[in-house]
Design a protein around this motif. Structure first.
Motif, PDB file in Angstrom:
ATOM      1  N   ALA A 453       0.999  -1.498  -0.047  1.00 55.97           N
ATOM      2  CA  ALA A 453      -0.127  -0.377  -0.185  1.00 55.97           C
ATOM      3  C   ALA A 453       0.624   1.277  -0.005  1.00 55.97           C
ATOM      4  N   ALA A 454       2.089   0.795  -0.771  1.00 53.64           N
ATOM      5  CA  ALA A 454       2.549   2.765  -1.314  1.00 53.64           C
ATOM      6  C   ALA A 454       3.109   2.927  -2.521  1.00 53.64           C
ATOM      7  N   PRO A 455       3.202   4.312  -2.441  1.00 55.60           N
ATOM      8  CA  PRO A 455       3.088   5.023  -3.885  1.00 55.60           C
ATOM      9  C   PRO A 455       3.821   4.532  -4.806  1.00 55.60           C
ATOM     10  N   THR A 461       4.504   7.960 -14.805  1.00 55.80           N
ATOM     11  CA  THR A 461       4.266   9.100 -13.522  1.00 55.80           C
ATOM     12  C   THR A 461       4.469  10.455 -14.472  1.00 55.80           C
ATOM     13  N   PRO A 462       3.388  11.180 -13.994  1.00 50.08           N
ATOM     14  CA  PRO A 462       3.670  12.545 -14.666  1.00 50.08           C
ATOM     15  C   PRO A 462       4.746  13.544 -13.654  1.00 50.08           C
ATOM     16  N   GLN A 463       5.650  14.158 -13.982  1.00 50.94           N
ATOM     17  CA  GLN A 463       6.593  14.937 -13.387  1.00 50.94           C
ATOM     18  C   GLN A 463       6.323  15.037 -11.871  1.00 50.94           C
ATOM     19  N   GLU A 467       7.715  14.890  -8.508  1.00 50.08           N
ATOM     20  CA  GLU A 467       8.014  15.558  -7.464  1.00 50.08           C
ATOM     21  C   GLU A 467       7.050  15.738  -5.891  1.00 50.08           C
ATOM     22  N   ALA A 468       5.595  15.361  -6.215  1.00 47.22           N
ATOM     23  CA  ALA A 468       4.791  15.607  -5.066  1.00 47.22           C
ATOM     24  C   ALA A 468       5.144  14.333  -3.815  1.00 47.22           C
ATOM     25  N   LEU A 469       5.718  13.083  -4.747  1.00 50.57           N
ATOM     26  CA  LEU A 469       5.511  11.835  -4.499  1.00 50.57           C
ATOM     27  C   LEU A 469       6.848  12.269  -3.060  1.00 50.57           C
ATOM     28  N   TYR A 470       8.241  12.700  -3.794  1.00 49.57           N
ATOM     29  CA  TYR A 470       9.506  12.715  -3.099  1.00 49.57           C
ATOM     30  C   TYR A 470       9.106  13.649  -2.268  1.00 49.57           C
ATOM     31  N   ALA A 471       8.612  14.509  -1.921  1.00 51.82           N
ATOM     32  CA  ALA A 471       7.917  15.665  -1.414  1.00 51.82           C
ATOM     33  C   ALA A 471       7.663  15.138  -0.124  1.00 51.82           C
ATOM     34  N   GLU A 472       7.229  14.303  -0.355  1.00 46.11           N
ATOM     35  CA  GLU A 472       5.425  13.803   1.177  1.00 46.11           C
ATOM     36  C   GLU A 472       6.787  12.369   1.442  1.00 46.11           C
ATOM     37  N   ARG A 477       5.451  11.600   5.542  1.00 43.61           N
ATOM     38  CA  ARG A 477       4.573  11.539   5.373  1.00 43.61           C
ATOM     39  C   ARG A 477       4.372   9.732   5.259  1.00 43.61           C
ATOM     40  N   HIS A 478       5.451   9.459   3.522  1.00 42.02           N
ATOM     41  CA  HIS A 478       5.092   8.351   3.080  1.00 42.02           C
ATOM     42  C   HIS A 478       6.689   7.414   3.584  1.00 42.02           C
ATOM     43  N   PRO A 479       6.508   6.281   4.274  1.00 43.18           N
ATOM     44  CA  PRO A 479       7.604   6.055   4.795  1.00 43.18           C
ATOM     45  C   PRO A 479       8.346   5.439   3.874  1.00 43.18           C
ATOM     46  N   VAL A 480       7.907   4.407   2.880  1.00 41.34           N
ATOM     47  CA  VAL A 480       8.218   3.555   1.672  1.00 41.34           C
ATOM     48  C   VAL A 480       7.629   3.852   0.765  1.00 41.34           C
ATOM     49  N   LEU A 481       8.765   4.240  -0.211  1.00 41.46           N
ATOM     50  CA  LEU A 481       8.572   4.274  -1.623  1.00 41.46           C
ATOM     51  C   LEU A 481       9.179   3.286  -2.728  1.00 41.46           C
ATOM     52  N   VAL A 482       8.408   3.403  -3.617  1.00 40.22           N
ATOM     53  CA  VAL A 482       8.276   2.012  -4.589  1.00 40.22           C
ATOM     54  C   VAL A 482       9.449   2.712  -5.891  1.00 40.22           C
ATOM     55  N   LEU A 483       9.920   2.349  -6.609  1.00 37.07           N
ATOM     56  CA  LEU A 483      10.699   3.213  -7.389  1.00 37.07           C
ATOM     57  C   LEU A 483      10.915   2.440  -8.939  1.00 37.07           C
ATOM     58  N   SER A 484      10.752   2.613 -10.257  1.00 39.70           N
ATOM     59  CA  SER A 484      11.647   1.945 -11.100  1.00 39.70           C
ATOM     60  C   SER A 484      12.703   2.252 -11.382  1.00 39.70           C
ATOM     61  N   LYS A 485      13.314   2.165 -12.500  1.00 41.78           N
ATOM     62  CA  LYS A 485      14.700   2.860 -12.685  1.00 41.78           C
ATOM     63  C   LYS A 485      14.919   4.029 -13.085  1.00 41.78           C
ATOM     64  N   VAL A 486      13.892   4.596 -12.918  1.00 46.76           N
ATOM     65  CA  VAL A 486      13.858   6.123 -12.179  1.00 46.76           C
ATOM     66  C   VAL A 486      14.956   7.019 -11.890  1.00 46.76           C
ATOM     67  N   GLY A 487      14.593   5.616 -10.554  1.00 50.90           N
ATOM     68  CA  GLY A 487      15.483   6.119  -8.663  1.00 50.90           C
ATOM     69  C   GLY A 487      16.239   5.628  -9.028  1.00 50.90           C
ATOM     70  N   ASN A 488      17.091   5.693  -9.461  1.00 50.11           N
ATOM     71  CA  ASN A 488      18.197   5.221 -10.043  1.00 50.11           C
ATOM     72  C   ASN A 488      19.562   6.397 -10.301  1.00 50.11           C
TER      73      ASN A 488
END
Length: 597
Positions: A453-455, A461-463, A467-472, A477-488
């Motif tokens: 149940a994580a973002p 994902t629109p830019q 940016e909103a998810l990174y800020a959160e 506000r979000h202890p866990v964030l799931v990323l594709s290769k854009v997180g490299n």
């Protein structure tokens, strides 16, 4: 008579490798000297391995180092006599730098390539580079169009002849820029000692070359400080729109550049201003390229409409962020704009395509670097614990793996469904700690995001949403964030303390280093990096290759077996490092499936 110095740190071998004993009294002094002319290959606990290569010696020569200095450093710290062939190679390769130089000719659009003597010029005239050399203007010199400046340097470096480029740079349009003493947010700001030193070395080297610093060490600040020294219109090229906007934010926060002087050139905006921040993706965009490729037509520079950005303003400096990622088409344009000062920023010059030589010839030599573990010891990046958790395939996935085509087996192993329970377990183990989960396959990370149940952030994902998810995430506000290769790359999440890697791009050492870098911003606690690997599959061998760069930097990986159903059985956590955990040493490769724990 042979000498033997038992307290000396180095053993120089005839194949060009140098073993450095960490416990030796003179190790620190020897390491400082080696860093100038040798490449660190491995750095496990007790014995580090360096290698003297033509490229490492040319980098040293470009920094002004002489053969006598290299030999003196080796003799001062070697346990045994130096192998004669190594001495000969050092003198030969260092002596090659400067024997061919580029200079300005009598006209604005012509260069003069000057060899050390007529015989060397004859050798070049009969080489594969001959078609690029132009008119033979003298027994020892050629005249060539200025537009071939980069191509000639590439071609000659591949033949083993690095070019000393003394043709200078075109002045860019002046830019009034300085670093602030206090950020817009009111925090004191100043360069760290190594950042200041990196900029000084870059400028002293002619304002072209590479600065290599670990992820989280503030490479962007080095780029901004270089801009403040050059003080001319600047083009910044980076890996993504997220990175571009972070550059813009940092420039506004830490320099005196005004908002109206900064432009974003990406898929979302096409602003060309005194400081323009662009993405590699937009530069390599090729409308209709797929159609022409199917028709068998070759691509040309005209197929890349945004290449015109390189000539849109009189740039005085081009900054290549994550220079190790330079795409092949951008190499082509980099070859064409050699009259501009160039700064490459990177955590590692490792390129999986082996084009480090092109980075040297087109952007410049490596001017400055600091070992990762040295930065950790001084507190400028976080310490990290690295663990590989091996997960067996379930019966269904095992059958799918055995029945898959060879090219598909890596993906079946990477998407091993049992990895989900490991992720779930690790997230619970690190409850309350900011955690990133990164994977390469969309279906896998979507399943994980739903389960937790994580973002999730992917390429789709629109830019603005990213940016909103990174800020959160930064706000907790979000202890866990799931990323594709854009997180490299280029995600500024300084509080991230845990990274769980569920799948990767085959054996990419570069990607392994970048993903660990997501959690290395300075913090009080040790960061944790987990890599989930499917046992007894080719993913296990790829994992060994991926870890190579980090083990060479001194990180230790611990191997743990995941027992199916361990989570349901209520196991408190995967075992800590000890008798039932095997550290991976970079000094020896282990066969896939050979470790037992």
């Amino acid at each position: 008579m042979s000498v033997y110095r038992p307290d000396a740190a180095l053993i120089v071998q005839s194949d060009g490798t140098i073993l450095a004993e960490v416990a030796a009294p003179d190790y620190a002094e020897a390491r400082g000297k080696l860093a100038r002319f040798a490449e660190l290959e491995k750095s496990p606990e007790h014995v580090h391995t360096y290698r003297v290569t033509p490229l490492s010696l040319w980098n040293a020569a470009a920094a002004g180092m002489k053969a006598e200095e290299v030999v003196a450093a080796l003799e001062a710290h070697s346990k045994y006599d130096l192998p004669p062939n190594v001495l000969a190679d050092v003198k030969e390769q260092l002596g090659r730098y400067g024997r061919i130089r580029l200079e300005r000719a009598g006209t604005a659009d012509t260069l003069r390539l000057v060899a050390a003597d007529p015989f060397l010029a004859d050798v070049l005239a009969r080489s594969k580079a001959a078609p690029l050399l132009g008119r033979r203007a003298a027994p020892d010199a050629f005249e060539l169009p200025i537009l071939l400046r980069g191509e000639v340097k590439q071609a000659l470096l591949r033949l083993g002849w690095p070019v000393d480029d003394r043709a200078g740079f075109e002045p860019g349009e002046p830019l009034d820029v300085a670093l602030r003493e206090e950020t817009l947010r009111g925090a004191p700001f100043g360069l760290r000692p190594y950042q200041d030193e990196a900029v000084e070395v870059f400028v002293a080297g002619g304002a072209h070359g590479i600065v290599a610093l670990p992820c989280g060490a503030g490479k962007t600040v080095v780029g901004m400080a270089a801009m403040a020294r050059v003080r001319e219109n600047t083009l910044v090229l980076c890996s993504s729109t997220t990175a571009a906007r972070q550059w813009i934010g940092e420039l506004l926060d830490k320099t005196t550049i005004r908002p109206e002087e900064i432009g974003e050139y990406s898929g979302d905006a096409k602003e060309i201003r005194p400081v323009t921040v662009a993405t590699y993706q937009i530069l390599t965009h090729r409308p209709g390229a797929r159609r022409r490729a199917k028709a068998g037509a070759e691509l040309s520079p005209s197929d890349f409409p945004h290449f015109s950005l390189f000539g849109a303003r009189p740039w005085g400096l081009v900054v290549y962020d994550e220079v190790h990622l330079l795409p092949a088409p951008v190499f082509r344009m980099t070859a064409a704009i050699q009259a501009r000062r160039r700064l490459g920023l990177t955590a590692t010059l490792v390129r999986e395509d082996g084009r480090e030589g092109d980075v040297f010839s087109l952007v410049g030599p490596k001017r400055y670097d600091v070992p990762w573990k040295e930065m950790e010891r001084t507190g400028f990046i976080a310490g990290a614990s690295c663990r590989e958790i091996r997960v067996a395939l379930g019966p269904d996935d095992r059958a799918a793996y055995l029945g898959a085509e060879p090219r598909q087996r890596h993906r079946v192993a990477a998407e091993n469904r049992r990895k989900l329970e490991v992720v779930r377990h690790l997230v619970r183990r690190h409850a309350g700690e900011p955690t990133l989960v990164i994977g390469s396959y969309l279906g896998q990370i979507e399943r994980i995001a739903r389960d937790l149940a994580a973002p999730i952030v992917t390429g789709e994902t629109p830019q603005a949403r990213r940016e909103a998810l990174y800020a959160e995430f930064r706000a907790g506000r979000h202890p866990v964030l799931v990323l594709s290769k854009v997180g490299n790359f280029a995600i500024d999440l300084p509080d991230a303390a845990v990274c769980i890697q569920t799948s990767g791009a085959f054996g990419s050492r570069q990607e392994e280093a970048q993903r660990l870098g997501r959690i290395l911003r300075p913090k009080e606690r040790e960061a944790c990096f987990y890599s989930l690997v499917t046992r007894e599959t080719e993913e296990q061998e790829f994992a060994r290759k991926r870890q190579l760069f980090l083990t060479e930097q001194g990180y230790r990986y611990y191997v743990e077996d995941w027992a199916p159903g361990a989570e349901d059985a209520g196991e408190a956590s995967p075992p800590a490092a000890g008798d039932n955990v095997i550290p991976i040493a970079s000094a020896r490769a282990r066969r896939a499936g050979s470790d037992s724990v």
